[in-house]
Design a protein around this motif. Structure first.
Motif, PDB file in Angstrom:
ATOM      1  N   ASP A  45       0.865  -1.100   0.038  1.00  0.00           N
ATOM      2  CA  ASP A  45      -0.176   0.235   0.046  1.00  0.00           C
ATOM      3  C   ASP A  45       0.934   1.382   0.083  1.00  0.00           C
ATOM      4  OD1 ASP A  45      -2.738  -1.273   0.556  1.00  0.00           O
ATOM      5  OD2 ASP A  45      -1.980  -1.810   2.181  1.00  0.00           O
ATOM      6  N   VAL A  46       1.985   1.234   0.559  1.00  0.00           N
ATOM      7  CA  VAL A  46       2.883   2.475   0.804  1.00  0.00           C
ATOM      8  C   VAL A  46       4.161   2.118   0.459  1.00  0.00           C
ATOM      9  CG1 VAL A  46       3.497   4.262   2.224  1.00  0.00           C
ATOM     10  CG2 VAL A  46       1.191   3.251   2.496  1.00  0.00           C
ATOM     11  N   LEU A  47       4.919   3.018  -0.297  1.00  0.00           N
ATOM     12  CA  LEU A  47       6.422   3.027  -0.302  1.00  0.00           C
ATOM     13  C   LEU A  47       7.116   4.166   0.094  1.00  0.00           C
ATOM     14  CD1 LEU A  47       9.010   1.739  -1.313  1.00  0.00           C
ATOM     15  CD2 LEU A  47       8.596   2.545  -3.703  1.00  0.00           C
ATOM     16  N   ILE A  48       7.754   4.402   0.823  1.00  0.00           N
ATOM     17  CA  ILE A  48       8.710   5.423   1.365  1.00  0.00           C
ATOM     18  C   ILE A  48      10.217   5.238   0.915  1.00  0.00           C
ATOM     19  CG2 ILE A  48       9.418   6.985   3.261  1.00  0.00           C
ATOM     20  CD1 ILE A  48       6.247   6.918   2.785  1.00  0.00           C
ATOM     21  N   ASN A  49      10.523   6.055  -0.247  1.00  0.00           N
ATOM     22  CA  ASN A  49      11.791   5.977  -0.797  1.00  0.00           C
ATOM     23  C   ASN A  49      12.704   6.821  -0.060  1.00  0.00           C
ATOM     24  OD1 ASN A  49      12.189   3.919  -3.055  1.00  0.00           O
ATOM     25  ND2 ASN A  49      10.824   5.193  -4.116  1.00  0.00           N
ATOM     26  N   ASN A  50      13.380   6.354   0.727  1.00  0.00           N
ATOM     27  CA  ASN A  50      14.391   7.270   1.880  1.00  0.00           C
ATOM     28  C   ASN A  50      15.586   7.097   1.896  1.00  0.00           C
ATOM     29  OD1 ASN A  50      14.545   8.832   4.389  1.00  0.00           O
ATOM     30  ND2 ASN A  50      15.440   6.672   4.902  1.00  0.00           N
ATOM     31  N   ALA A  51      16.208   5.785   1.309  1.00  0.00           N
ATOM     32  CA  ALA A  51      17.565   5.814   1.357  1.00  0.00           C
ATOM     33  C   ALA A  51      18.150   6.749   0.561  1.00  0.00           C
ATOM     34  CB  ALA A  51      17.684   4.255   0.730  1.00  0.00           C
ATOM     35  N   GLY A  52      19.439   7.062   1.179  1.00  0.00           N
ATOM     36  CA  GLY A  52      20.135   8.248   0.492  1.00  0.00           C
ATOM     37  C   GLY A  52      21.571   8.099   1.073  1.00  0.00           C
ATOM     38  N   ILE A  53      22.422   8.852   0.339  1.00  0.00           N
ATOM     39  CA  ILE A  53      23.816   9.286   0.772  1.00  0.00           C
ATOM     40  C   ILE A  53      23.996  10.804   0.096  1.00  0.00           C
ATOM     41  CG2 ILE A  53      24.664   6.910   0.663  1.00  0.00           C
ATOM     42  CD1 ILE A  53      25.964   7.674  -2.309  1.00  0.00           C
ATOM     43  N   ILE A  54      25.023  11.470   0.812  1.00  0.00           N
ATOM     44  CA  ILE A  54      25.232  12.975   0.473  1.00  0.00           C
ATOM     45  C   ILE A  54      26.816  13.040   0.298  1.00  0.00           C
ATOM     46  CG2 ILE A  54      25.521  13.435   3.016  1.00  0.00           C
ATOM     47  CD1 ILE A  54      23.984  16.186   2.015  1.00  0.00           C
ATOM     48  N   ALA A  55      27.165  13.901  -0.621  1.00  0.00           N
ATOM     49  CA  ALA A  55      28.417  14.373  -0.700  1.00  0.00           C
ATOM     50  C   ALA A  55      28.761  15.548  -1.052  1.00  0.00           C
ATOM     51  CB  ALA A  55      29.263  13.292  -1.950  1.00  0.00           C
ATOM     52  N   TYR A  56      29.884  16.214  -0.989  1.00  0.00           N
ATOM     53  CA  TYR A  56      29.951  17.825  -1.144  1.00  0.00           C
ATOM     54  C   TYR A  56      30.819  18.321  -2.216  1.00  0.00           C
ATOM     55  CZ  TYR A  56      27.163  18.026   3.028  1.00  0.00           C
ATOM     56  OH  TYR A  56      26.157  17.845   3.837  1.00  0.00           O
ATOM     57  N   GLU A  57      31.604  17.092  -3.213  1.00  0.00           N
ATOM     58  CA  GLU A  57      32.385  17.765  -4.140  1.00  0.00           C
ATOM     59  C   GLU A  57      31.625  18.746  -5.366  1.00  0.00           C
ATOM     60  OE1 GLU A  57      33.631  13.666  -2.575  1.00  0.00           O
ATOM     61  OE2 GLU A  57      31.626  14.633  -3.532  1.00  0.00           O
ATOM     62  N   PRO A  58      32.332  19.671  -5.515  1.00  0.00           N
ATOM     63  CA  PRO A  58      31.737  20.829  -6.605  1.00  0.00           C
ATOM     64  C   PRO A  58      32.105  20.026  -7.925  1.00  0.00           C
ATOM     65  CG  PRO A  58      34.178  21.396  -5.766  1.00  0.00           C
ATOM     66  CD  PRO A  58      33.584  20.250  -4.936  1.00  0.00           C
ATOM     67  N   LEU A  59      31.469  20.550  -8.947  1.00  0.00           N
ATOM     68  CA  LEU A  59      31.393  19.983 -10.203  1.00  0.00           C
ATOM     69  C   LEU A  59      33.001  19.661 -10.778  1.00  0.00           C
ATOM     70  CD1 LEU A  59      30.014  19.137 -13.035  1.00  0.00           C
ATOM     71  CD2 LEU A  59      29.991  21.658 -13.629  1.00  0.00           C
ATOM     72  N   ASP A  60      33.839  20.665 -10.566  1.00  0.00           N
ATOM     73  CA  ASP A  60      35.280  20.515 -11.190  1.00  0.00           C
ATOM     74  C   ASP A  60      36.102  19.201 -10.562  1.00  0.00           C
ATOM     75  OD1 ASP A  60      35.218  22.513  -9.224  1.00  0.00           O
ATOM     76  OD2 ASP A  60      37.328  22.717  -9.509  1.00  0.00           O
ATOM     77  N   LYS A  61      35.535  19.033  -9.344  1.00  0.00           N
ATOM     78  CA  LYS A  61      36.399  17.861  -8.686  1.00  0.00           C
ATOM     79  C   LYS A  61      35.646  16.753  -8.407  1.00  0.00           C
ATOM     80  CE  LYS A  61      39.081  21.158  -5.716  1.00  0.00           C
ATOM     81  NZ  LYS A  61      38.751  22.674  -6.515  1.00  0.00           N
ATOM     82  N   LEU A  62      34.587  16.632  -9.054  1.00  0.00           N
ATOM     83  CA  LEU A  62      33.795  15.389  -9.074  1.00  0.00           C
ATOM     84  C   LEU A  62      34.312  14.156  -9.872  1.00  0.00           C
ATOM     85  CD1 LEU A  62      31.208  13.981  -7.700  1.00  0.00           C
ATOM     86  CD2 LEU A  62      29.888  15.150  -9.668  1.00  0.00           C
ATOM     87  N   GLU A  63      34.572  12.974  -9.308  1.00  0.00           N
ATOM     88  CA  GLU A  63      35.141  12.167  -9.972  1.00  0.00           C
ATOM     89  C   GLU A  63      33.929  11.153 -10.551  1.00  0.00           C
ATOM     90  OE1 GLU A  63      38.234  11.548 -10.601  1.00  0.00           O
ATOM     91  OE2 GLU A  63      38.911  12.864  -9.762  1.00  0.00           O
ATOM     92  N   MET A  64      34.043  10.455 -11.731  1.00  0.00           N
ATOM     93  CA  MET A  64      33.082   9.710 -12.402  1.00  0.00           C
ATOM     94  C   MET A  64      32.411   8.525 -11.338  1.00  0.00           C
ATOM     95  SD  MET A  64      30.878   9.134 -14.596  1.00  0.00           S
ATOM     96  CE  MET A  64      31.607  10.019 -16.138  1.00  0.00           C
ATOM     97  N   LYS A  65      33.533   7.881 -10.653  1.00  0.00           N
ATOM     98  CA  LYS A  65      32.917   6.901  -9.748  1.00  0.00           C
ATOM     99  C   LYS A  65      32.062   7.411  -8.697  1.00  0.00           C
ATOM    100  CE  LYS A  65      37.282   7.047  -7.101  1.00  0.00           C
ATOM    101  NZ  LYS A  65      36.461   7.664  -5.745  1.00  0.00           N
ATOM    102  N   ASP A  66      32.191   8.637  -7.870  1.00  0.00           N
ATOM    103  CA  ASP A  66      31.544   9.437  -6.937  1.00  0.00           C
ATOM    104  C   ASP A  66      30.209  10.018  -7.828  1.00  0.00           C
ATOM    105  OD1 ASP A  66      33.564   8.745  -5.193  1.00  0.00           O
ATOM    106  OD2 ASP A  66      34.582  10.666  -5.857  1.00  0.00           O
ATOM    107  N   TRP A  67      30.048  10.143  -8.864  1.00  0.00           N
ATOM    108  CA  TRP A  67      29.156  10.687  -9.356  1.00  0.00           C
ATOM    109  C   TRP A  67      28.088   9.599  -9.725  1.00  0.00           C
ATOM    110  CZ3 TRP A  67      25.841  14.591 -11.296  1.00  0.00           C
ATOM    111  CH2 TRP A  67      25.034  14.078 -12.364  1.00  0.00           C
ATOM    112  N   GLN A  68      28.515   8.405  -9.956  1.00  0.00           N
ATOM    113  CA  GLN A  68      27.868   7.399 -10.520  1.00  0.00           C
ATOM    114  C   GLN A  68      27.045   6.672  -9.207  1.00  0.00           C
ATOM    115  OE1 GLN A  68      30.909   5.078 -12.565  1.00  0.00           O
ATOM    116  NE2 GLN A  68      29.972   5.549 -14.484  1.00  0.00           N
TER     117      GLN A  68
END
Length: 239
Positions: free
Chosen positions: A76-99
């Motif tokens: 009846d109900v789904l709460i999609n809550n799972a998540g992580i957070i990171a703070y890298e700016p665009l120019d320092k963001l590695e592909m593996k971290d983006w993915q």
């Protein structure tokens, strides 16, 4: 007993917001399945079933939802809550971290909604609540991948709401501001203080304050609410 008899699946439920949601839903009469990649950090407020679920894994979503339907007959109900957070700016963001960010915070929501909708369409009823963030609607320097994922969750929710509104399925998003959880409490305290100081209420929120918003959206009280964004942020986005 605002969710009496409803079968509810909550992801990222081992701690923080998900843990609070699972406990509250159980005390409100729901049959709660709390999913995470780790065991709960403390007991829940009510009777809760626990399962292991990596939200990035398509096959785990399929088997988890199938098992719930076999045991309880519905979802009846789904709460999609799972998540992580990171703070890298665009120019320092590695592909593996983006993915990794996109896999957990965006693809996990997609997979969860897809499996839930397949069940809910047969029932012609259901409620999905996706946890986005204030950073899904506004921006700060850095955190490029997190902004991207949470902004996507905001619009994915609206799309699903419009697509399935005629089939009894409601989809809404919740946008927390700074909330005191094990995840945020482990962050740089100076960073936390900046966000709190720019929050009009001048404090961080508690997980239970997000859980009560999810309770409303999951309950029949919100029967005319779909495609909405519920900001629970101490006034941050009103500025």
């Amino acid at each position: 007993m605002r969710l009496e008899g409803k079968v509810a699946l909550i992801t990222g439920a081992a701690g923080g917001i998900g843990h609070a949601v699972a406990g509250l839903f159980a005390t409100e009469g729901a049959i709660v399945i709390a999913a995470d990649i780790k065991l709960p950090q403390k007991p829940y407020a009510g009777d809760v079933e626990t399962i292991m679920l990596d939200v990035t894994r398509e096959e785990q979503w399929a088997s988890a939802v199938a098992a719930i339907v076999r045991k309880h007959g519905r979802l009846d109900v789904l709460i999609n809550n799972a998540g992580i957070i990171a703070y890298e700016p665009l120019d320092k963001l590695e592909m593996k971290d983006w993915q990794k960010m996109i896999a957990v915070d965006q693809t996990g929501v997609f997979l969860g909604m897809r499996e839930a909708v397949r069940v809910m369409r047969k029932q012609q009823a259901g409620a999905i609540v996706n946890i986005s963030s204030i950073w899904g609607s506004a921006a700060v320097p850095g955190a490029h991948s997190y902004h991207a994922a949470k902004g996507a969750v905001r619009n994915m929710s609206k799309n699903a709401a419009m697509t399935y509104a005629g089939e009894g399925i409601r989809v809404n998003s919740v946008h927390p501001g700074f909330i005191h959880t094990p995840l945020t409490d482990a962050q740089n305290p100076d960073l936390n203080r900046i966000v709190i100081d720019t929050t009009p209420m001048k404090r961080g929120g508690q997980p239970i304050e997000i859980a009560y918003g999810c309770l409303f959206l999951a309950s029949d009280e919100a029967s005319f609410v779909t495609g909405a964004e519920l900001n629970i942020d101490g006034g941050y986005l009103a500025q």
